[in-house]
Design a protein around this motif. Sequence first.
Motif, PDB file in Angstrom:
ATOM      1  N   ALA A   1     -19.164  69.007   8.733  1.00  0.00           N
ATOM      2  CA  ALA A   1     -18.401  69.851   7.812  1.00  0.00           C
ATOM      3  C   ALA A   1     -19.287  70.633   6.859  1.00  0.00           C
ATOM      4  O   ALA A   1     -18.806  71.535   6.169  1.00  0.00           O
ATOM      5  CB  ALA A   1     -17.407  69.000   7.016  1.00  0.00           C
TER       6      ALA A   1
ATOM      7  N   ALA B   1     -15.195  72.888  10.825  1.00  0.00           N
ATOM      8  CA  ALA B   1     -16.074  71.741  11.037  1.00  0.00           C
ATOM      9  C   ALA B   1     -16.668  71.773  12.449  1.00  0.00           C
ATOM     10  O   ALA B   1     -17.857  71.482  12.639  1.00  0.00           O
ATOM     11  CB  ALA B   1     -15.301  70.445  10.821  1.00  0.00           C
TER      12      ALA B   1
ATOM     13  N   ARG C   1     -18.972  63.155  10.494  1.00  0.00           N
ATOM     14  CA  ARG C   1     -17.873  64.002  10.020  1.00  0.00           C
ATOM     15  C   ARG C   1     -18.308  64.851   8.827  1.00  0.00           C
ATOM     16  O   ARG C   1     -18.029  66.049   8.764  1.00  0.00           O
ATOM     17  CB  ARG C   1     -16.672  63.128   9.646  1.00  0.00           C
ATOM     18  CG  ARG C   1     -15.401  63.915   9.331  1.00  0.00           C
ATOM     19  CD  ARG C   1     -14.246  62.992   9.019  1.00  0.00           C
ATOM     20  NE  ARG C   1     -13.926  62.128  10.141  1.00  0.00           N
ATOM     21  CZ  ARG C   1     -14.011  60.805  10.127  1.00  0.00           C
ATOM     22  NH1 ARG C   1     -14.431  60.177   9.049  1.00  0.00           N
ATOM     23  NH2 ARG C   1     -13.678  60.106  11.186  1.00  0.00           N
ATOM     24  N   LEU C   2     -19.000  64.237   7.869  1.00  0.00           N
ATOM     25  CA  LEU C   2     -19.446  64.972   6.676  1.00  0.00           C
ATOM     26  C   LEU C   2     -20.522  65.993   7.017  1.00  0.00           C
ATOM     27  O   LEU C   2     -20.508  67.119   6.499  1.00  0.00           O
ATOM     28  CB  LEU C   2     -19.971  63.993   5.623  1.00  0.00           C
ATOM     29  CG  LEU C   2     -18.991  63.491   4.549  1.00  0.00           C
ATOM     30  CD1 LEU C   2     -18.630  64.613   3.599  1.00  0.00           C
ATOM     31  CD2 LEU C   2     -17.737  62.884   5.153  1.00  0.00           C
TER      32      LEU C   2
ATOM     33  N   VAL D   1     -17.285  59.359   0.263  1.00  0.00           N
ATOM     34  CA  VAL D   1     -16.521  59.672   1.465  1.00  0.00           C
ATOM     35  C   VAL D   1     -15.044  59.348   1.287  1.00  0.00           C
ATOM     36  O   VAL D   1     -14.164  60.142   1.628  1.00  0.00           O
ATOM     37  CB  VAL D   1     -17.084  58.910   2.686  1.00  0.00           C
ATOM     38  CG1 VAL D   1     -16.207  59.134   3.918  1.00  0.00           C
ATOM     39  CG2 VAL D   1     -18.506  59.345   2.967  1.00  0.00           C
TER      40      VAL D   1
ATOM     41  N   HIS E   1      -9.406  74.175   9.162  1.00  0.00           N
ATOM     42  CA  HIS E   1     -10.392  73.224   8.656  1.00  0.00           C
ATOM     43  C   HIS E   1     -11.121  72.540   9.811  1.00  0.00           C
ATOM     44  O   HIS E   1     -12.340  72.393   9.800  1.00  0.00           O
ATOM     45  CB  HIS E   1      -9.715  72.170   7.775  1.00  0.00           C
ATOM     46  CG  HIS E   1      -9.261  72.701   6.453  1.00  0.00           C
ATOM     47  ND1 HIS E   1     -10.035  73.537   5.679  1.00  0.00           N
ATOM     48  CD2 HIS E   1      -8.113  72.513   5.758  1.00  0.00           C
ATOM     49  CE1 HIS E   1      -9.386  73.846   4.571  1.00  0.00           C
ATOM     50  NE2 HIS E   1      -8.217  73.237   4.604  1.00  0.00           N
TER      51      HIS E   1
ATOM     52  N   GLN F   1     -14.551  70.645   2.479  1.00  0.00           N
ATOM     53  CA  GLN F   1     -13.964  71.767   3.212  1.00  0.00           C
ATOM     54  C   GLN F   1     -13.381  72.810   2.263  1.00  0.00           C
ATOM     55  O   GLN F   1     -13.538  74.010   2.481  1.00  0.00           O
ATOM     56  CB  GLN F   1     -12.892  71.249   4.163  1.00  0.00           C
ATOM     57  CG  GLN F   1     -13.472  70.467   5.337  1.00  0.00           C
ATOM     58  CD  GLN F   1     -12.407  69.823   6.190  1.00  0.00           C
ATOM     59  OE1 GLN F   1     -11.321  69.477   5.715  1.00  0.00           O
ATOM     60  NE2 GLN F   1     -12.695  69.645   7.465  1.00  0.00           N
TER      61      GLN F   1
ATOM     62  N   ASP G   1     -18.250  58.444   9.748  1.00  0.00           N
ATOM     63  CA  ASP G   1     -18.230  59.060   8.417  1.00  0.00           C
ATOM     64  C   ASP G   1     -19.419  59.992   8.243  1.00  0.00           C
ATOM     65  O   ASP G   1     -19.286  61.101   7.714  1.00  0.00           O
ATOM     66  CB  ASP G   1     -18.259  57.975   7.328  1.00  0.00           C
ATOM     67  CG  ASP G   1     -16.938  57.253   7.176  1.00  0.00           C
ATOM     68  OD1 ASP G   1     -15.899  57.846   7.528  1.00  0.00           O
ATOM     69  OD2 ASP G   1     -16.938  56.096   6.725  1.00  0.00           O
TER      70      ASP G   1
ATOM     71  N   LEU H   1     -14.171  64.577   2.642  1.00  0.00           N
ATOM     72  CA  LEU H   1     -14.136  65.692   3.586  1.00  0.00           C
ATOM     73  C   LEU H   1     -13.240  66.814   3.078  1.00  0.00           C
ATOM     74  O   LEU H   1     -13.569  68.002   3.227  1.00  0.00           O
ATOM     75  CB  LEU H   1     -13.647  65.201   4.948  1.00  0.00           C
ATOM     76  CG  LEU H   1     -13.630  66.239   6.076  1.00  0.00           C
ATOM     77  CD1 LEU H   1     -15.032  66.723   6.394  1.00  0.00           C
ATOM     78  CD2 LEU H   1     -12.981  65.654   7.331  1.00  0.00           C
TER      79      LEU H   1
END
Length: 216
Positions: free
Chosen positions: A98, A208, A94-95, A57, A204, A69, A91, A65
């Motif tokens: 995405a 996401a 978010r991943l 990460v 981006h 992306q 974390d 990320l």
Amino acid sequence: MNSRAVKVFLVDDHNLFRSGVRAELGPHVTIVGDAGDVDGAIQGIETTKPDVVLLDVHLPGGGGLAVLQAIKERRPDVCFLALSASDAAEDVIRLIRAGARGYVTKTIATPDLLDAIARVHAGDAVFSPRLAGFVLDAFAGGLPAGTVADEELDRLTTREKEVLRHLARGYTYREIGTRLHVSVKTIETHASSVLRKLQLSNRHELTAWAAGRDLL
């Protein structure tokens, strides 16, 4: 399936950790490359065309990320499995939003990591037990009616939703205009309106946002 046929690329900023993972996984999968920062990872993945990317990460140059992306726009067939010391909910979410197929921590045992790689490659989603709860909380029930996410989407017109999906899939303004039979200027206007209504800053973030709601 022959696990040696699975091509794996490793992204982590600690050389000693990368060496250890190579030694552990090498007899079982094909390690096609590794990198310690964002730019090196993007270039390496583009060159080696792996099946699965093990992605940390926190990396120099923008974090995992940024790698995900960049590659998802160019090579949507690549599967990402986050392998990180971080077990923070933000974390993880978010991943996954995405486009990562799974998230495991670095405390994972080698046999379990090999199993996670195989499962991600086969199309499954994989999470360390403690982290699965974060994902379930974020995506439970596909976000039922009345949630904030639905309210955000409802702000968009039908045409803006079409533009949103095309933008999130990586089409240019000109390509979207051709597909929807309108001018590039019209697409630019719709795109600006979408970003403003959803309070997003760039493509981006939009990708996401759309991925997290199964709009791609």
